[in-house]
Design a protein around this motif. Structure first.
Motif, PDB file in Angstrom:
ATOM      1  N   THR A 121      76.334   4.789  29.633  1.00 19.03           N
ATOM      2  CA  THR A 121      75.285   3.801  29.899  1.00 19.03           C
ATOM      3  C   THR A 121      74.004   4.097  29.135  1.00 19.03           C
ATOM      4  OG1 THR A 121      74.340   5.004  31.805  1.00 19.03           O
ATOM      5  CG2 THR A 121      76.212   3.535  32.232  1.00 19.03           C
ATOM      6  N   LEU A 122      73.950   5.244  28.468  1.00 16.72           N
ATOM      7  CA  LEU A 122      72.752   5.667  27.762  1.00 16.72           C
ATOM      8  C   LEU A 122      72.560   4.845  26.486  1.00 16.72           C
ATOM      9  CD1 LEU A 122      70.473   7.790  27.867  1.00 16.72           C
ATOM     10  CD2 LEU A 122      71.975   9.324  26.593  1.00 16.72           C
TER      11      LEU A 122
ATOM     12  N   PHE B 174      67.459  12.891  34.517  1.00 12.86           N
ATOM     13  CA  PHE B 174      67.264  12.434  35.888  1.00 12.86           C
ATOM     14  C   PHE B 174      67.639  10.960  36.012  1.00 12.86           C
ATOM     15  CE2 PHE B 174      64.614  10.692  39.323  1.00 12.86           C
ATOM     16  CZ  PHE B 174      65.021  11.511  40.373  1.00 12.86           C
ATOM     17  N   ARG B 175      67.288  10.168  35.004  1.00  4.53           N
ATOM     18  CA  ARG B 175      67.633   8.747  35.015  1.00  4.53           C
ATOM     19  C   ARG B 175      69.142   8.557  35.051  1.00  4.53           C
ATOM     20  NH1 ARG B 175      65.051   4.995  30.357  1.00  4.53           N
ATOM     21  NH2 ARG B 175      63.163   5.527  31.532  1.00  4.53           N
ATOM     22  N   LEU B 176      69.860   9.414  34.320  1.00  2.00           N
ATOM     23  CA  LEU B 176      71.326   9.293  34.252  1.00  2.00           C
ATOM     24  C   LEU B 176      72.015   9.811  35.502  1.00  2.00           C
ATOM     25  CD1 LEU B 176      72.261  10.429  30.614  1.00  2.00           C
ATOM     26  CD2 LEU B 176      72.578   8.161  31.586  1.00  2.00           C
TER      27      LEU B 176
ATOM     28  N   LEU C 201      67.538   7.715  23.899  1.00  2.00           N
ATOM     29  CA  LEU C 201      67.717   9.044  23.304  1.00  2.00           C
ATOM     30  C   LEU C 201      66.584   9.401  22.346  1.00  2.00           C
ATOM     31  CD1 LEU C 201      71.549   9.192  22.563  1.00  2.00           C
ATOM     32  CD2 LEU C 201      70.247  10.853  23.900  1.00  2.00           C
ATOM     33  N   ALA C 202      66.052   8.403  21.653  1.00  2.00           N
ATOM     34  CA  ALA C 202      65.028   8.665  20.632  1.00  2.00           C
ATOM     35  C   ALA C 202      63.617   8.345  21.106  1.00  2.00           C
ATOM     36  CB  ALA C 202      65.342   7.864  19.366  1.00  2.00           C
ATOM     37  N   ASP C 203      63.462   7.902  22.338  1.00  2.00           N
ATOM     38  CA  ASP C 203      62.162   7.477  22.859  1.00  2.00           C
ATOM     39  C   ASP C 203      61.193   8.657  22.905  1.00  2.00           C
ATOM     40  OD1 ASP C 203      59.993   6.495  24.234  1.00  2.00           O
ATOM     41  OD2 ASP C 203      61.166   5.537  25.814  1.00  2.00           O
TER      42      ASP C 203
ATOM     43  N   ARG D  86      63.084  10.495  14.101  1.00  2.00           N
ATOM     44  CA  ARG D  86      63.279  11.285  15.298  1.00  2.00           C
ATOM     45  C   ARG D  86      64.692  11.013  15.831  1.00  2.00           C
ATOM     46  NH1 ARG D  86      59.583  11.711  18.476  1.00  2.00           N
ATOM     47  NH2 ARG D  86      60.796  11.872  20.392  1.00  2.00           N
ATOM     48  N   ALA D  87      65.147  11.852  16.698  1.00  2.00           N
ATOM     49  CA  ALA D  87      66.530  11.713  17.154  1.00  2.00           C
ATOM     50  C   ALA D  87      66.710  12.399  18.495  1.00  2.00           C
ATOM     51  CB  ALA D  87      67.494  12.320  16.127  1.00  2.00           C
ATOM     52  N   GLY D  88      67.807  12.061  19.124  1.00  2.00           N
ATOM     53  CA  GLY D  88      68.159  12.707  20.380  1.00  2.00           C
ATOM     54  C   GLY D  88      69.663  12.752  20.532  1.00  2.00           C
ATOM     55  N   GLY D  89      70.111  13.622  21.404  1.00  2.00           N
ATOM     56  CA  GLY D  89      71.545  13.721  21.655  1.00  2.00           C
ATOM     57  C   GLY D  89      71.806  14.397  22.982  1.00  2.00           C
ATOM     58  N   VAL D  90      72.966  14.103  23.542  1.00  2.00           N
ATOM     59  CA  VAL D  90      73.419  14.746  24.769  1.00  2.00           C
ATOM     60  C   VAL D  90      74.874  15.133  24.583  1.00  2.00           C
ATOM     61  CG1 VAL D  90      73.860  14.499  27.247  1.00  2.00           C
ATOM     62  CG2 VAL D  90      71.828  13.449  26.239  1.00  2.00           C
TER      63      VAL D  90
END
Length: 321
Positions: A232-233, A250-252, A238-240, A188-192
């Protein structure tokens, strides 16, 4: 969910969530990939370092390709001298993803033995090309940036500054996660991706003649804050699988305010077909060529992306006029 102020359920996997940071003159997109990425990476049983690198490329292509406002394709391709010498990711608007990586096994083993398995080290030197194809009767747009041992995050920043003159920052993360009851780990993966709004007119860039370099002048305070918060991420965030893109944003950015929009679904989808391959064989090869391709009376073509095998009789194509 009420703390987020959403009028819809929080977004799960395989989606892109567009957002804006109005007070920081910044826009962006957040992507979370689960089953779609797992399918792409497990189809070829890539070694873990190759899978992570291809996963990063798929996330980056989803972040960029999902901004297309028309039907067409966004194609991201690397060609380098590193252990992973070719990566191709297609984004078929509005929601289709497929990806493929080619690697040198011996070079990969040597890199692993020496501890050189960071994305930039696996890529090595070469170039990354980003192509927008709007279909027949239109010209392709292509931007190229050099790869010189840097990560895809760093290369994306350089690409946007040189080709689009848009200040951009990207965070990418890929992980293998085993959840209770799973028979195997899942990729799994994530990105911003965040970009300083060009219409704000707060920060300026100038082109330097000759080599496409650039210089940043008077960076806006809002953009500096947006970037600082993104640094800070953590990769695990990102992958949670239990942290939605909305809660992550929202956390950021809860102190400055973040406005999220409806998610854009992503799916693993290959665009190959028997008709397309038959047309390619008919148009690109002579009857003699097709005869030479045949083994036991059949031409076999295997899609590098999805591994589907197509079979053709070399005599079915008729005579080209």
């Amino acid at each position: 969910m009420s703390s987020l102020g959403l009028d819809r359920p929080e977004t799960g996997d395989d989606a892109v969530v567009p957002f804006t940071l109005d007070k920081l003159d910044t826009r962006g997109r957040s992507v979370r990939l689960g089953d779609a990425l797992d399918t792409i990476l497990n189809r070829h049983s890539y070694p873990a370092p190759v899978a992570r690198l291809l996963g990063e490329a798929v996330v980056l292509a989803a972040l960029i390709g999902s901004s297309l406002k028309f039907e067409g394709r966004f194609i991201m391709q690397t060609q380098t001298d590193g252990p992973v010498n070719l990566i191709v990711v297609d984004f078929d608007a509005p929601d289709g993803l497929r990806g493929y990586a080619r690697f040198d096994h011996d070079a990969l083993v040597k890199a692993a033995e020496s501890g050189r398995t960071k994305p930039g080290e696996l890529l090595g030197k070469g170039h990354l090309a980003m192509t927008i194809d709007q279909g027949p009767h239109t010209e392709r747009y292509q931007g190229i940036v050099a790869l010189d041992g840097h990560s895809l995050e760093e290369v994306a920043h350089t690409y946007f500054m040189q080709s689009e003159q848009i200040p951009t920052m990207v965070r990418l993360a890929v992980a293998e996660i085993t959840r209770k009851g799973d028979h195997r780990p899942h990729w799994r993966a994530g990105g911003v991706l965040i970009q300083h709004l060009p219409e704000s007119g707060i920060s300026r860039q100038i082109d330097l003649p000759g080599d496409g370099n650039y210089e940043e002048l008077d960076e806006a305070d809002g953009w500096s804050e947006a970037k600082a918060l993104l640094t800070t991420l953590e990769d695990l965030e990102l992958a949670d699988p239990d942290l939605s893109p909305e809660r992550l944003l929202f956390r950021l950015y809860h102190e400055t305010g973040v406005r999220v929009f409806s998610p854009l679904p992503m799916v693993e989808r290959c665009t190959c077909s028997a008709d397309r391959i038959e047309e390619m064989l008919a148009d690109s090869f002579s009857a003699e060529d097709r005869e030479e391709m045949a083994v036991d009376g059949q031409i076999e073509v295997v899609c590098e992306f999805c591994s589907t095998a197509y079979h053709f009789n070399p005599h079915q194509f008729g005579v080209k006029h």
